[in-house]
Design an enzyme around this catalytic site. Structure first.
Site, PDB file in Angstrom:
ATOM      1  N   HIS A  76     -72.378  72.645 -17.473  1.00  0.00           N
ATOM      2  CA  HIS A  76     -72.662  73.551 -16.903  1.00  0.00           C
ATOM      3  C   HIS A  76     -71.546  74.340 -16.145  1.00  0.00           C
ATOM      4  O   HIS A  76     -70.402  73.661 -16.145  1.00  0.00           O
ATOM      5  CB  HIS A  76     -73.702  73.349 -15.938  1.00  0.00           C
ATOM      6  CG  HIS A  76     -73.585  72.276 -14.916  1.00  0.00           C
ATOM      7  ND1 HIS A  76     -72.768  72.425 -13.673  1.00  0.00           N
ATOM      8  CD2 HIS A  76     -74.000  70.961 -14.926  1.00  0.00           C
ATOM      9  CE1 HIS A  76     -72.769  71.175 -12.915  1.00  0.00           C
ATOM     10  NE2 HIS A  76     -73.461  70.248 -13.884  1.00  0.00           N
ATOM     11  N   GLU A 104     -72.238  68.436  -5.138  1.00  0.00           N
ATOM     12  CA  GLU A 104     -72.314  69.757  -4.883  1.00  0.00           C
ATOM     13  C   GLU A 104     -72.483  70.476  -3.369  1.00  0.00           C
ATOM     14  O   GLU A 104     -73.117  69.617  -2.589  1.00  0.00           O
ATOM     15  CB  GLU A 104     -73.652  70.532  -5.472  1.00  0.00           C
ATOM     16  CG  GLU A 104     -73.963  71.861  -5.003  1.00  0.00           C
ATOM     17  CD  GLU A 104     -75.298  72.362  -5.863  1.00  0.00           C
ATOM     18  OE1 GLU A 104     -76.215  71.665  -6.110  1.00  0.00           O
ATOM     19  OE2 GLU A 104     -75.334  73.715  -6.156  1.00  0.00           O
ATOM     20  N   GLU A 155     -69.829  72.810  -7.734  1.00  0.00           N
ATOM     21  CA  GLU A 155     -70.752  71.751  -8.254  1.00  0.00           C
ATOM     22  C   GLU A 155     -70.542  71.135  -9.570  1.00  0.00           C
ATOM     23  O   GLU A 155     -71.209  70.976 -10.414  1.00  0.00           O
ATOM     24  CB  GLU A 155     -72.202  71.997  -8.105  1.00  0.00           C
ATOM     25  CG  GLU A 155     -72.600  73.266  -8.771  1.00  0.00           C
ATOM     26  CD  GLU A 155     -73.902  73.610  -8.836  1.00  0.00           C
ATOM     27  OE1 GLU A 155     -74.711  72.953  -9.383  1.00  0.00           O
ATOM     28  OE2 GLU A 155     -74.278  74.621  -8.314  1.00  0.00           O
ATOM     29  N   ASP A 183     -78.016  74.299  -0.678  1.00  0.00           N
ATOM     30  CA  ASP A 183     -77.892  73.747  -2.188  1.00  0.00           C
ATOM     31  C   ASP A 183     -76.920  72.613  -2.241  1.00  0.00           C
ATOM     32  O   ASP A 183     -75.779  72.704  -2.243  1.00  0.00           O
ATOM     33  CB  ASP A 183     -77.685  74.868  -3.289  1.00  0.00           C
ATOM     34  CG  ASP A 183     -77.877  74.180  -4.605  1.00  0.00           C
ATOM     35  OD1 ASP A 183     -78.207  72.938  -5.016  1.00  0.00           O
ATOM     36  OD2 ASP A 183     -77.473  75.043  -5.680  1.00  0.00           O
ATOM     37  N   HIS A 214     -82.472  69.500 -15.356  1.00  0.00           N
ATOM     38  CA  HIS A 214     -83.385  69.968 -14.390  1.00  0.00           C
ATOM     39  C   HIS A 214     -84.605  68.974 -14.262  1.00  0.00           C
ATOM     40  O   HIS A 214     -85.852  69.461 -14.304  1.00  0.00           O
ATOM     41  CB  HIS A 214     -83.848  71.310 -15.117  1.00  0.00           C
ATOM     42  CG  HIS A 214     -82.873  72.435 -15.172  1.00  0.00           C
ATOM     43  ND1 HIS A 214     -82.977  73.757 -15.890  1.00  0.00           N
ATOM     44  CD2 HIS A 214     -81.760  72.730 -14.111  1.00  0.00           C
ATOM     45  CE1 HIS A 214     -81.962  74.396 -15.484  1.00  0.00           C
ATOM     46  NE2 HIS A 214     -81.377  73.948 -14.840  1.00  0.00           N
ATOM     47  N   ARG A 272     -73.297  64.525 -10.036  1.00  0.00           N
ATOM     48  CA  ARG A 272     -72.991  65.952  -9.787  1.00  0.00           C
ATOM     49  C   ARG A 272     -72.720  65.767  -8.404  1.00  0.00           C
ATOM     50  O   ARG A 272     -73.238  64.805  -7.288  1.00  0.00           O
ATOM     51  CB  ARG A 272     -74.079  66.749 -10.038  1.00  0.00           C
ATOM     52  CG  ARG A 272     -73.723  68.361  -9.561  1.00  0.00           C
ATOM     53  CD  ARG A 272     -74.516  69.342 -10.010  1.00  0.00           C
ATOM     54  NE  ARG A 272     -75.980  69.256  -9.950  1.00  0.00           N
ATOM     55  CZ  ARG A 272     -76.866  68.619 -10.726  1.00  0.00           C
ATOM     56  NH1 ARG A 272     -76.652  68.216 -11.747  1.00  0.00           N
ATOM     57  NH2 ARG A 272     -78.236  68.651 -10.422  1.00  0.00           N
ATOM     58  N   ASP A 286     -80.521  66.565  -6.144  1.00  0.00           N
ATOM     59  CA  ASP A 286     -79.722  67.914  -5.771  1.00  0.00           C
ATOM     60  C   ASP A 286     -81.172  68.361  -5.144  1.00  0.00           C
ATOM     61  O   ASP A 286     -82.221  68.798  -5.806  1.00  0.00           O
ATOM     62  CB  ASP A 286     -79.627  68.344  -7.130  1.00  0.00           C
ATOM     63  CG  ASP A 286     -79.208  69.908  -7.133  1.00  0.00           C
ATOM     64  OD1 ASP A 286     -79.539  70.560  -6.005  1.00  0.00           O
ATOM     65  OD2 ASP A 286     -78.780  70.422  -7.931  1.00  0.00           O
ATOM     66  N   HIS A 302     -79.817  80.819  -6.527  1.00  0.00           N
ATOM     67  CA  HIS A 302     -78.938  81.446  -7.415  1.00  0.00           C
ATOM     68  C   HIS A 302     -79.144  82.965  -7.127  1.00  0.00           C
ATOM     69  O   HIS A 302     -79.691  83.691  -7.389  1.00  0.00           O
ATOM     70  CB  HIS A 302     -79.647  81.333  -8.909  1.00  0.00           C
ATOM     71  CG  HIS A 302     -79.309  80.024  -9.191  1.00  0.00           C
ATOM     72  ND1 HIS A 302     -79.831  79.414 -10.659  1.00  0.00           N
ATOM     73  CD2 HIS A 302     -78.926  78.680  -8.607  1.00  0.00           C
ATOM     74  CE1 HIS A 302     -79.596  78.089 -10.594  1.00  0.00           C
ATOM     75  NE2 HIS A 302     -78.967  77.797  -9.536  1.00  0.00           N
ATOM     76  N   TYR A 362     -72.288  63.849 -17.306  1.00  0.00           N
ATOM     77  CA  TYR A 362     -73.494  63.515 -17.640  1.00  0.00           C
ATOM     78  C   TYR A 362     -73.096  62.648 -19.077  1.00  0.00           C
ATOM     79  O   TYR A 362     -72.731  63.465 -19.920  1.00  0.00           O
ATOM     80  CB  TYR A 362     -74.422  64.552 -17.746  1.00  0.00           C
ATOM     81  CG  TYR A 362     -74.539  65.220 -16.539  1.00  0.00           C
ATOM     82  CD1 TYR A 362     -75.123  65.281 -15.436  1.00  0.00           C
ATOM     83  CD2 TYR A 362     -73.571  66.395 -16.396  1.00  0.00           C
ATOM     84  CE1 TYR A 362     -75.085  66.054 -14.288  1.00  0.00           C
ATOM     85  CE2 TYR A 362     -73.340  67.478 -15.431  1.00  0.00           C
ATOM     86  CZ  TYR A 362     -74.414  67.030 -14.514  1.00  0.00           C
ATOM     87  OH  TYR A 362     -74.191  67.850 -13.087  1.00  0.00           O
ATOM     88  N   HIS A 377     -72.427  79.088  -8.574  1.00  0.00           N
ATOM     89  CA  HIS A 377     -73.030  80.175  -8.267  1.00  0.00           C
ATOM     90  C   HIS A 377     -73.213  80.925  -6.994  1.00  0.00           C
ATOM     91  O   HIS A 377     -72.871  80.199  -6.023  1.00  0.00           O
ATOM     92  CB  HIS A 377     -74.591  80.031  -9.038  1.00  0.00           C
ATOM     93  CG  HIS A 377     -75.164  78.744  -8.388  1.00  0.00           C
ATOM     94  ND1 HIS A 377     -75.899  79.113  -7.208  1.00  0.00           N
ATOM     95  CD2 HIS A 377     -75.319  77.536  -8.705  1.00  0.00           C
ATOM     96  CE1 HIS A 377     -76.409  77.824  -6.658  1.00  0.00           C
ATOM     97  NE2 HIS A 377     -76.152  77.017  -7.598  1.00  0.00           N
ATOM     98  N   ASP A 411    -109.198  80.168  -5.790  1.00  0.00           N
ATOM     99  CA  ASP A 411    -108.898  80.877  -4.534  1.00  0.00           C
ATOM    100  C   ASP A 411    -107.656  80.210  -3.525  1.00  0.00           C
ATOM    101  O   ASP A 411    -107.683  80.443  -2.505  1.00  0.00           O
ATOM    102  CB  ASP A 411    -109.970  80.896  -3.674  1.00  0.00           C
ATOM    103  CG  ASP A 411    -110.811  79.628  -3.069  1.00  0.00           C
ATOM    104  OD1 ASP A 411    -110.341  78.417  -3.520  1.00  0.00           O
ATOM    105  OD2 ASP A 411    -111.849  79.601  -2.414  1.00  0.00           O
TER     106      ASP A 411
HETATM  107  N1  GLY Z   1     -80.111  73.003  -7.476  1.00  0.00           N
HETATM  108  C1  GLY Z   1     -79.735  74.220  -8.192  1.00  0.00           C
HETATM  109  C2  GLY Z   1     -78.309  74.135  -8.694  1.00  0.00           C
HETATM  110  O1  GLY Z   1     -77.895  73.313  -8.193  1.00  0.00           O
HETATM  111  O2  GLY Z   1     -78.206  75.312  -9.187  1.00  0.00           O
HETATM  112 MN    MN Z   2     -76.476  74.736  -7.167  1.00  0.00          MN
HETATM  113 MN    MN Z   3     -78.160  72.368  -6.618  1.00  0.00          MN
END
Ligand code: GLY
Ligand code: MN
Ligand code: MN
Length: 472
Positions: A365, A442, A419, A282, A254, A440, A271, A376, A423, A369, A47
Site C-alpha cells: 500500500h 502510522e 504509515e 488516524d 482491512h 504498520r 489502526d 482519506h 505484512y 494519504h 426505523d
Molecule cells: N485507517 C485507514 C488508513 O490508515 O488509511
Molecule cells: Mn491512514
Molecule cells: Mn490508519
C-alpha cells in the site's frame, strides 16, 4: 483554558465559517451561485438510523450539524441557509432544531428559510447568475433537483428570467480550500490525535496487564478500551472502522476488530482513531501482546520504524507527495534484502527490487494519504499546474499501462499520514520465523516549511518505549 463565554466562542467559530464562505464566494466569481446540501440521514434497519454525520463540505462552510439543510452562497458574498423548521412535536421525538428564525444570528448568515421552501425559492436565487456550482456525483438525485429549478426558471424567460450558462463542480474548489488546514483545523486535529494516542496507550497496557494476570484477551477487549477513551474525551465517534488485529490477522489490511484471541508471543496491530468535531485522526501502532518483542518481531519492527523515520524526514514544504513513499520503500526494500525476506540471488539489487516492485509482496500500500475532515481526505494528489506533463510506463508487476503526472508539491498546512508497513504471509523462500507478522506504524503530520509536525506522537513508537509502557 480560554475565558470566553459560550456565546463568544460560537461567534469566533462563526467568523471562521464566514471567512471560508467569503473565500468560496470570491472563487465562484461575482456572477456565481454555489448550492450545497448536507448529508442525508441513513437508515440502518427498519426505523433505526445510523448516527447522523453532516456532509464534510457543508460542515466546513457552516459548522451546522442538523440534517435536511442546504447552503446557498452567492458571488456577492451572501449566504442563505435552508433548514428544518421549528416543530414542537418533532423536537419532542428527535431533538432540538435551530430553525430559520434564529439561524442567521446564531450562525452568522445573511438569511435562512425553511427547507420546505427550497423548491419555491431556488429558481429566484439562481435567476440572473452566470454560473451554478454544485458538487458533482456526490448526492443522489441532486442533478434532477437542479433540472427542476432550471426548468422553472426557463419557464419564466419571457418574463425576464435569466438562466445560468454554465455548471461547475463545486468539489474542486472546496477540495483545494480544505487541503490546506487553517489554525482552527490544526488545533482540532491535534486534539483528536492526542485523544487517539491516549486510547492506544490504554489498549497496549490492558493487553499486557490481562495477559500478565492470566486472563483471556480478545480483540474486542482492546477495542472497548479505544472506544471508552475516545468518548471519555468527547470525541463523537471513531473516524473509521477500528482495526484490532491479533497475530496473523494483522496481515489482512482491512481487518476489523473482531473476537480473535490475543496471545502472548504474538503482535497486535491496532489502526484506530477518533473523529473530533468533524476532524479525523488516524493512528496505527503494532506491539507485542505481552509487552516484549521477540527477536524476529523486533527485527521487522525496527525496519518499519526506520522506513517511517525516512518518510518523516522527506515530509516538508516543497517536497512531492510521493517523496515520503519513495523514501520508505527504499529503506524497506533494502531491509527485505538484509533480513532475508527477499533473496538477492533471485531478485537482484536494491534498484532491481524497486524497479520490479518485488517489495510489493510484503508492502503493498501507499505510505500515506491526505487527512482532515475525512480520514482519506479530499485534495488532488497531482500538482495542478503540471497536470499536462504526462509520462506513461508499463507496470512491472501487472503489465498495465500507467499514466504518471507530477505529484502534488507539499505546502505548509497540508496534512497527511505517514504509515509504512510490512505484512509477511507464508510463501516459498520466506523464513519461517517471519511468517504471519504484520506491522504498520502510522502517524499524522502537518507539513511545515522545514519539515512536519507529528500530531500523534503521545503514544510511543520506539521498541524500548513500548516495552517500558507495557511494563507499567
Ligand atoms: N485507517 C485507514 C488508513 O490508515 O488509511
Ligand atoms: Mn491512514
Ligand atoms: Mn490508519
Amino acid at each position: 483554558m480560554s475565558n470566553l463565554t459560550h456565546q463568544e466562542i460560537a461567534m469566533n467559530t462563526n467568523a471562521i465559517y464566514a471567512q471560508r464562505r467569503a473565500r468560496l464566494a470570491q472563487q465562484i466569481g461575482a456572477g456565481g451561485i454555489a448550492i450545497l446540501p448536507t448529508a442525508p440521514e441513513q437508515q440502518r434497519n427498519r426505523d433505526s438510523d445510523f448516527p447522523y454525520r453532516p456532509d464534510s463540505y457543508f460542515y466546513y462552510l457552516t459548522g451546522f450539524a442538523e440534517p435536511k439543510a442546504w447552503l446557498v452562497v452567492t458571488g456577492d458574498g451572501k449566504s442563505t441557509l435552508f433548514c428544518q423548521p421549528k416543530d414542537m412535536e418533532r423536537e419532542i421525538w428527535d431533538g432540538y432544531r435551530l430553525g430559520p428564525t434564529d439561524a442567521p444570528a446564531q450562525l452568522g448568515l445573511e438569511a435562512a428559510y425553511s427547507v420546505a421552501e427550497l423548491d419555491a425559492k431556488l429558481p429566484a436565487l439562481i435567476d440572473g447568475r452566470d454560473a451554478v456550482w454544485f458538487p458533482f456525483a456526490t448526492h443522489k438525485g441532486l442533478e434532477t433537483r437542479f433540472d427542476g429549478w432550471l426548468g422553472a426558471l426557463r419557464a419564466r424567460v419571457r418574463y425576464g428570467a435569466l438562466c445560468p450558462k454554465t455548471q461547475h463542480d463545486l468539489c474542486g474548489v472546496l477540495d483545494e480550500m480544505r487541503l490546506v488546514k487553517d489554525a482552527h483545523e490544526q488545533a482540532t486535529m491535534l486534539r483528536a490525535g492526542q485523544i487517539s494516542g491516549a486510547a492506544h496507550i490504554r489498549a497496549m497496557q490492558l493487553s499486557a496487564n490481562m495477559l500478565r494476570t492470566g486472563q483471556e484477551v480478545r480483540e474486542y477487549h482492546l477495542e472497548a478500551e479505544l472506544l471508552h477513551e475516545f468518548r471519555r474525551h468527547g470525541a463523537q465517534s471513531p473516524a473509521y472502522g477500528s482495526i484490532v488485529a491479533a497475530g496473523a490477522n494483522a496481515c489482512v489490511l482491512h481487518y476489523r476488530a473482531d473476537r480473535g484471541l490475543v496471545k502472548g508471543g504474538e503482535l497486535v496491530l491496532i489502526d484506530a482513531a477518533c473523529e473530533l468535531d468533524g476532524y479525523a485522526s488516524d493512528i496505527t501502532r503494532t506491539f507485542p501482546a505481552n509487552g516484549v518483542f521477540t527477536g524476529p518481531q523486533r527485527a521487522l519492527y525496527e525496519l518499519v520504524l526506520a522506513s517511517q523515520e525516512a518518510a518523516i524526514a522527506a515530509t516538508k514544504a516543497g517536497a512531492r507527495f510521493t517523496d515520503p513513499h519513495d523514501a520508505a520503500v527504499k529503506v524497506l526494500a533494502q531491509g527485505m534484502l538484509d533480513v532475508g525476506l527477499l533473496d538477492k540471488n533471485k531478485v537482484g539489487s536494491l534498484d532491481d527490487v524497486i524497479e520490479k516492485r518485488a517489495y510489493f509482496q510484503f508492502y503493498m500500500h501507499r505510505t500515506g494519504h491526505w487527512i482532515g475532515m475525512d480520514v482519506h481526505d479530499c485534495g488532488d494528489y497531482t500538482e495542478p499546474g503540471e497536470i499536462g506533463q504526462v509520462t506513461t510506463r508499463k507496470d512491472a508487476l501487472t503489465g498495465d499501462t500507467i499514466k504518471d503526472r507530477p505529484a502534488r508539491i507539499l505546502r505548509a498546512g497540508m496534512a497527511l499520514t505517514i504509515e509504512p508497513g510490512l505484512y509477511v504471509r507464508p510463501a516459498d523462500g520466506v523464513p519461517e520465523h517471519f511468517h504471519h507478522i504484520g506491522i504498520r506504524i502510522e502517524d499524522d503530520a502537518i507539513v511545515s516549511e522545514g519539515g512536519c509536525t507529528l500530531l500523534t506522537r503521545d503514544v510511543p513508537v520506539g521498541v524500548a518505549d513500548i516495552e517500558a509502557l507495557m511494563r507499567a
